[in-house]
Design a protein around this motif. Structure first.
Motif, PDB file in Angstrom:
ATOM      1  N   ASP A 112       0.797  -1.226   0.000  1.00 30.96           N
ATOM      2  CA  ASP A 112       0.000   0.000   0.000  1.00 30.96           C
ATOM      3  C   ASP A 112       0.830   1.277   0.000  1.00 30.96           C
ATOM      4  OD1 ASP A 112      -2.313  -1.468  -0.004  1.00 30.96           O
ATOM      5  OD2 ASP A 112      -2.588  -1.400   2.166  1.00 30.96           O
ATOM      6  N   VAL A 113       2.124   1.185   0.368  1.00 26.82           N
ATOM      7  CA  VAL A 113       2.940   2.405   0.416  1.00 26.82           C
ATOM      8  C   VAL A 113       3.836   2.544  -0.807  1.00 26.82           C
ATOM      9  CG1 VAL A 113       2.927   2.324   2.932  1.00 26.82           C
ATOM     10  CG2 VAL A 113       4.882   1.398   1.699  1.00 26.82           C
ATOM     11  N   LEU A 114       3.928   1.516  -1.620  1.00 22.11           N
ATOM     12  CA  LEU A 114       4.745   1.595  -2.836  1.00 22.11           C
ATOM     13  C   LEU A 114       3.959   2.297  -3.937  1.00 22.11           C
ATOM     14  CD1 LEU A 114       6.340  -1.975  -2.920  1.00 22.11           C
ATOM     15  CD2 LEU A 114       7.363   0.153  -2.100  1.00 22.11           C
ATOM     16  N   PRO A 115       4.659   2.909  -4.905  1.00 19.06           N
ATOM     17  CA  PRO A 115       3.953   3.585  -6.001  1.00 19.06           C
ATOM     18  C   PRO A 115       3.173   2.583  -6.836  1.00 19.06           C
ATOM     19  CG  PRO A 115       6.308   3.435  -6.468  1.00 19.06           C
ATOM     20  CD  PRO A 115       6.120   3.001  -5.042  1.00 19.06           C
ATOM     21  N   ALA A 116       1.975   2.947  -7.211  1.00 22.13           N
ATOM     22  CA  ALA A 116       1.112   2.043  -7.959  1.00 22.13           C
ATOM     23  C   ALA A 116       1.668   1.795  -9.359  1.00 22.13           C
ATOM     24  CB  ALA A 116      -0.292   2.636  -8.052  1.00 22.13           C
ATOM     25  N   ILE A 117       1.487   0.561  -9.821  1.00 23.29           N
ATOM     26  CA  ILE A 117       1.876   0.205 -11.191  1.00 23.29           C
ATOM     27  C   ILE A 117       0.697  -0.522 -11.825  1.00 23.29           C
ATOM     28  CG2 ILE A 117       4.380   0.102 -10.878  1.00 23.29           C
ATOM     29  CD1 ILE A 117       4.138  -2.879 -10.413  1.00 23.29           C
ATOM     30  N   SER A 118       0.455  -0.214 -13.084  1.00 22.93           N
ATOM     31  CA  SER A 118      -0.634  -0.877 -13.793  1.00 22.93           C
ATOM     32  C   SER A 118      -0.123  -2.164 -14.413  1.00 22.93           C
ATOM     33  CB  SER A 118      -1.196   0.039 -14.873  1.00 22.93           C
ATOM     34  OG  SER A 118      -0.176   0.409 -15.786  1.00 22.93           O
ATOM     35  N   GLU A 119      -1.016  -3.081 -14.696  1.00 24.03           N
ATOM     36  CA  GLU A 119      -0.622  -4.383 -15.227  1.00 24.03           C
ATOM     37  C   GLU A 119       0.099  -4.258 -16.558  1.00 24.03           C
ATOM     38  OE1 GLU A 119      -3.732  -7.181 -15.391  1.00 24.03           O
ATOM     39  OE2 GLU A 119      -4.215  -7.077 -13.251  1.00 24.03           O
ATOM     40  N   ASP A 120      -0.337  -3.319 -17.390  1.00 23.18           N
ATOM     41  CA  ASP A 120       0.283  -3.210 -18.713  1.00 23.18           C
ATOM     42  C   ASP A 120       1.656  -2.553 -18.684  1.00 23.18           C
ATOM     43  OD1 ASP A 120      -0.844  -0.821 -17.944  1.00 23.18           O
ATOM     44  OD2 ASP A 120      -1.288  -0.182 -20.000  1.00 23.18           O
ATOM     45  N   THR A 121       2.048  -1.982 -17.527  1.00 25.03           N
ATOM     46  CA  THR A 121       3.382  -1.380 -17.432  1.00 25.03           C
ATOM     47  C   THR A 121       4.319  -2.222 -16.587  1.00 25.03           C
ATOM     48  OG1 THR A 121       2.755  -0.052 -15.498  1.00 25.03           O
ATOM     49  CG2 THR A 121       2.470   0.951 -17.672  1.00 25.03           C
ATOM     50  N   GLN A 122       3.848  -3.338 -16.067  1.00 22.04           N
ATOM     51  CA  GLN A 122       4.719  -4.173 -15.241  1.00 22.04           C
ATOM     52  C   GLN A 122       5.854  -4.717 -16.087  1.00 22.04           C
ATOM     53  OE1 GLN A 122       2.821  -7.136 -12.893  1.00 22.04           O
ATOM     54  NE2 GLN A 122       1.296  -5.727 -12.051  1.00 22.04           N
ATOM     55  N   ASP A 123       7.043  -4.656 -15.497  1.00 21.66           N
ATOM     56  CA  ASP A 123       8.265  -5.032 -16.220  1.00 21.66           C
ATOM     57  C   ASP A 123       8.939  -6.158 -15.461  1.00 21.66           C
ATOM     58  OD1 ASP A 123      11.350  -3.240 -17.057  1.00 21.66           O
ATOM     59  OD2 ASP A 123      10.634  -5.243 -17.580  1.00 21.66           O
ATOM     60  N   ASP A 124       9.081  -7.295 -16.116  1.00 17.87           N
ATOM     61  CA  ASP A 124       9.703  -8.452 -15.460  1.00 17.87           C
ATOM     62  C   ASP A 124      11.208  -8.471 -15.612  1.00 17.87           C
ATOM     63  OD1 ASP A 124       7.365  -9.490 -14.484  1.00 17.87           O
ATOM     64  OD2 ASP A 124       6.924 -10.624 -16.312  1.00 17.87           O
ATOM     65  N   THR A 125      11.794  -7.436 -16.221  1.00 21.93           N
ATOM     66  CA  THR A 125      13.241  -7.397 -16.407  1.00 21.93           C
ATOM     67  C   THR A 125      13.948  -7.435 -15.068  1.00 21.93           C
ATOM     68  OG1 THR A 125      12.965  -6.070 -18.396  1.00 21.93           O
ATOM     69  CG2 THR A 125      15.139  -6.111 -17.401  1.00 21.93           C
ATOM     70  N   GLY A 126      14.859  -8.351 -14.936  1.00 21.74           N
ATOM     71  CA  GLY A 126      15.649  -8.420 -13.718  1.00 21.74           C
ATOM     72  C   GLY A 126      14.961  -9.138 -12.569  1.00 21.74           C
ATOM     73  N   ARG A 127      13.700  -9.599 -12.766  1.00 25.92           N
ATOM     74  CA  ARG A 127      13.031 -10.279 -11.671  1.00 25.92           C
ATOM     75  C   ARG A 127      13.554 -11.695 -11.517  1.00 25.92           C
ATOM     76  NH1 ARG A 127       6.814  -8.653 -10.730  1.00 25.92           N
ATOM     77  NH2 ARG A 127       6.921  -6.475 -11.312  1.00 25.92           N
ATOM     78  N   ARG A 128      13.530 -12.188 -10.304  1.00 29.01           N
ATOM     79  CA  ARG A 128      13.924 -13.556 -10.027  1.00 29.01           C
ATOM     80  C   ARG A 128      12.719 -14.305  -9.495  1.00 29.01           C
ATOM     81  NH1 ARG A 128      19.645 -12.372  -6.947  1.00 29.01           N
ATOM     82  NH2 ARG A 128      21.004 -12.727  -8.714  1.00 29.01           N
TER      83      ARG A 128
END
Length: 436
Positions: free
Chosen positions: A305-321
């Protein structure tokens, strides 16, 4: 009238001496700088050096930094009266503070590499440094209260010693990097023996309001011998070698650690919201990519709830593990029973772990796909014994291990890492235990 004339005369004399000083050969200038070192091996007991962890301490550090940067024209005044950057929001960043009579009078931040990198990598190439062994941390956000800037090293040198001790014993850092104004670089080169990343001066560094900058680095594994060579014969108040490596300052309060982790995150969801949403607009000004990366770093429900909101179409999986990994420094011993009944033992250091395995450094060859028992010292009083097998190795002696059924100590530790939000949560690791 007389007072003004005296002031002008002193200013003229100072400027003339400075010009003559700049004509000296480089090594002669550096020797002069080292003769002005003032490192009291017994600082005033009212001085306390610690990690900034409370809202009041962090706010005082950010305010001190703001005033120093505005005064040096490294930033424009901010409505919050603080200098807060996205790097301060990372769990891999530690802010150190010096307090005198309970008031914050000095601060610096240590930024270890994360998915967001370092501030200075915008303008300096760190490729060659990354190819060397050991972790890198950027020394940033240094500020000393105006009242203590003309008192020699009363605050600066104890703060630098704290930084050195914390990096070499707690922060798992080998290489320090800095980006400083060209007018200050010779202090770092002459006193602490930083080496420039490049001889070129970057004329416009946007991180400090377009001021010029010089990049430099220090290898902490070789620094001790360099300090010994140049300082060991000097009297106690000039001997930075003894001050950094031998003197024990009771003023330094290193954080208590139940486990051998290498980070000291202090930002609860409430603190994160206060500094990056309420008091400043740091989160709202992030790019979509950085917002996504922030969600991968703080992927706990309490932070959502305290992190900046992100929409599904802008989610970026780059660098995710798929699985989070944690940095540690845990001594270990791998025991294998040979076919003739003898026991082969290999000493290692576990450096990274997740729920399903870990990485470790070994000086001897570890056989692949051979099961044995690993005894891991997770903390001063916490020992885990697990059946493991090395699944892969590298030429540098880094091995990946898969585990059998982990024991209670291991599950307690890993659950606390995954479910806790700050270093303090590890002190009560059992409350994060689950049946899984």
């Amino acid at each position: 009238m007389i007072r003004k004339l005296v002031w002008r005369a002193r200013r003229l004399l100072s400027g003339t001496l400075r010009k003559w000083f700049n004509f000296l050969p480089r090594e002669s200038r550096f020797a002069v700088y080292r003769n002005f070192v003032d490192c009291d091996p017994a600082p005033d007991e009212r001085l306390v050096l610690k990690i900034a962890e409370t809202q009041e301490e962090l706010e005082a550090c950010f305010t001190l930094l703001h005033d120093a940067y505005v005064g040096s024209k490294f930033m424009r005044p901010d409505p919050s009266g603080m200098r807060v950057t996205i790097y301060h929001a990372l769990p891999t960043t530690t802010t150190l503070c010096a307090k005198y009579d309970g008031e914050v009078v000095g601060t610096l931040s240590l930024i270890r590499e994360s998915v967001l990198g370092f501030p200075l990598q915008r303008i300096f190439d760190l490729t060659a440094l990354r190819e060397k062994k050991g972790n890198i941390a950027e020394v940033s956000a240094l500020a000393i209260d105006r009242r203590f800037r003309r008192t020699g090293g009363t605050i600066l040198f104890p703060l630098m010693k704290f930084m050195y001790e914390y990096c070499t014993t707690f922060f798992d850092t080998r290489h320090l990097v800095i980006a400083v104004n060209p007018g200050h670089i010779e202090m770092y080169e002459s006193l602490l023996f930083f080496k420039r990343l490049t001889q070129n001066v970057v004329e416009n560094y946007d991180f400090v309001n377009g001021a010029p900058a010089v990049g430099a680095t220090l290898d902490l594994t070789t620094a001790q011998e360099i300090f010994r060579k140049h300082y060991s014969s000097k009297p106690p108040k000039r001997n930075l070698y003894a001050f950094f490596t031998e003197v024990k300052l009771p003023n330094i309060h290193l954080p208590p650690r139940r486990f051998f982790t290498t980070n000291d995150p202090v930002l609860t969801p409430e603190l994160l919201d206060y500094f990056f949403n309420v008091r400043t607009s740091v989160f709202s000004q992030l790019s979509d990519r950085k917002k996504c990366l922030l969600h991968t770093i703080y992927d706990l429900p309490a932070y959502r709830d305290v992190l900046p909101a992100i929409s599904e179409d802008t989610q970026d999986d780059t660098g995710r593990r798929r699985h989070r990994r944690f940095s540690v420094r845990c001594p270990a011993r791998f025991s294998i029973r040979e076919s003739d009944g003898t026991e082969n033992k290999v000493d290692l250091e576990v450096v990274q772990l997740s729920r399903y395995g870990f990485q470790a450094h070994a000086l001897k060859t570890v056989p692949i796909n051979v099961w044995g028992e690993m005894r891991i010292q997770l903390g001063p009083s916490e020992v885990s014994r697990i059946k493991v097998a090395a699944s892969r190795g590298s030429e540098t002696g880094v091995y990946g291990f898969r585990m059998g059924e982990p024991d209670l100590i291991w599950r307690k530790f890993v659950n606390a890492l995954y479910r806790g939000s700050t270093q303090a949560d590890l002190e009560d690791a059992t409350r994060f235990m689950t049946d899984r």
